[in-house]
Design a protein around this motif. Sequence first.
Motif, short mmCIF file in Angstrom:
data_model
loop_
_atom_site.label_atom_id
_atom_site.label_comp_id
_atom_site.label_asym_id
_atom_site.label_seq_id
_atom_site.Cartn_x
_atom_site.Cartn_y
_atom_site.Cartn_z
N TYR A 181 52.05 29.75 92.61
CA TYR A 181 52.77 30.83 91.96
C TYR A 181 53.05 30.37 90.47
O TYR A 181 52.52 29.27 90.03
CB TYR A 181 54.29 30.68 92.48
CG TYR A 181 55.20 29.44 92.34
CD1 TYR A 181 56.03 29.09 91.28
CD2 TYR A 181 55.18 28.35 93.42
CE1 TYR A 181 56.51 28.04 91.20
CE2 TYR A 181 55.78 27.23 93.16
CZ TYR A 181 56.43 27.17 92.25
OH TYR A 181 57.20 25.85 91.96
N SER A 182 53.46 31.07 89.55
CA SER A 182 53.77 30.80 88.11
C SER A 182 55.21 31.32 88.07
O SER A 182 55.78 32.34 88.08
CB SER A 182 52.87 31.37 87.30
OG SER A 182 52.75 32.91 87.37
N ILE A 183 55.96 30.58 86.94
CA ILE A 183 56.94 30.97 86.27
C ILE A 183 56.95 30.90 84.72
O ILE A 183 56.07 29.96 84.45
CB ILE A 183 58.12 30.53 86.87
CG1 ILE A 183 58.30 28.74 86.45
CG2 ILE A 183 58.61 30.85 88.21
CD1 ILE A 183 59.46 28.30 86.90
N PHE A 184 57.21 31.72 84.01
CA PHE A 184 57.10 31.79 82.47
C PHE A 184 58.30 32.34 81.84
O PHE A 184 58.87 33.05 82.28
CB PHE A 184 55.54 32.41 82.29
CG PHE A 184 55.66 34.02 82.57
CD1 PHE A 184 55.99 34.96 81.98
CD2 PHE A 184 55.02 34.16 83.80
CE1 PHE A 184 55.74 36.22 82.29
CE2 PHE A 184 54.84 35.38 84.36
CZ PHE A 184 55.43 36.56 83.71
N GLY A 185 58.04 31.81 80.45
CA GLY A 185 59.06 32.33 79.44
C GLY A 185 58.64 32.47 78.02
O GLY A 185 57.72 31.84 77.73
N GLU A 186 58.98 33.35 77.47
CA GLU A 186 58.47 33.38 75.99
C GLU A 186 59.57 33.75 75.04
O GLU A 186 60.38 34.75 75.54
CB GLU A 186 57.26 34.58 76.09
CG GLU A 186 56.92 34.95 74.74
CD GLU A 186 55.64 35.77 75.04
OE1 GLU A 186 55.46 36.83 74.17
OE2 GLU A 186 54.86 35.96 76.00
N THR A 187 59.51 33.62 73.79
CA THR A 187 60.33 34.28 72.82
C THR A 187 59.38 34.71 71.54
O THR A 187 58.62 34.02 71.43
CB THR A 187 61.45 33.33 72.67
OG1 THR A 187 62.26 33.83 71.56
CG2 THR A 187 61.16 31.83 71.74
N GLY A 188 60.02 35.58 71.13
CA GLY A 188 59.21 35.84 69.63
C GLY A 188 59.93 36.84 68.97
O GLY A 188 61.14 37.22 69.16
N TYR A 189 59.21 37.49 67.75
CA TYR A 189 59.74 38.40 67.05
C TYR A 189 58.65 39.69 66.65
O TYR A 189 57.35 38.99 66.42
CB TYR A 189 60.03 37.85 65.50
CG TYR A 189 60.85 38.89 64.75
CD1 TYR A 189 62.38 38.92 64.78
CD2 TYR A 189 60.29 39.67 63.89
CE1 TYR A 189 62.94 39.61 64.20
CE2 TYR A 189 60.79 40.65 63.10
CZ TYR A 189 62.19 40.70 63.24
OH TYR A 189 62.99 41.65 62.52
N ASP A 190 59.20 40.92 67.06
CA ASP A 190 57.96 41.71 66.91
C ASP A 190 58.28 42.52 65.47
O ASP A 190 59.44 42.97 64.99
CB ASP A 190 58.45 43.10 67.59
CG ASP A 190 57.62 42.89 69.00
OD1 ASP A 190 56.54 42.32 69.28
OD2 ASP A 190 58.23 43.25 70.19
#
Length: 184
Positions: A134-143
């Motif tokens: 399994y995988s778990i992930f998080g991301e943050t950013g700006y469009d």
Amino acid sequence: DWMVGVGWNVGPRKITNSSPVPADNFGEAANATDDYKGGASPSVRLGRMFGQHFMVDACWADWLVEFGEDPTKYRRTLQTWGLALTLYPGDPLGPSGGIYLRAGSGLGLAGTAQKAAIEGQAQHRGERYDDYGYSIFGETGYDFWITPSFTAALNFAAYYFGIDGVYVESGYFTTIGLALNAHF
């Protein structure tokens, strides 16, 4: 309402090998944690907005590296196929509207491979073994809105893989990069 995007990121990774690893261990030591300083991480994403602040998206992300000297090269990869929920907490019509937070999980794959690499000859896939988990992930950013239907995003992401396989016990990678997104 819909978004499709592609990304190109770079970053480090750690993989903890299983104990024991098979005799054809592709050069990996049992129960060792291998650090990889560089590596490429392409990604593809398809999402659907629900209101102005939420998106549900399906994604694929990969981290890969090749190392070794001729005549033998090694490849290691971590991949995820997952679903994520993206939150746009800011004002959709203001500068804060481009901020996003994403979290998700999915199927994780850890690939370990060995191949012949002889100068002047075409390289082939070689021997490869894939472990699944399994995988778990998080991301943050700006469009950044380039046009009314196109954005470029700067982002930071982190992925964890619980594999418990023949070659790979677990792994993670972090990336920083750029994504290009079309909204329709």
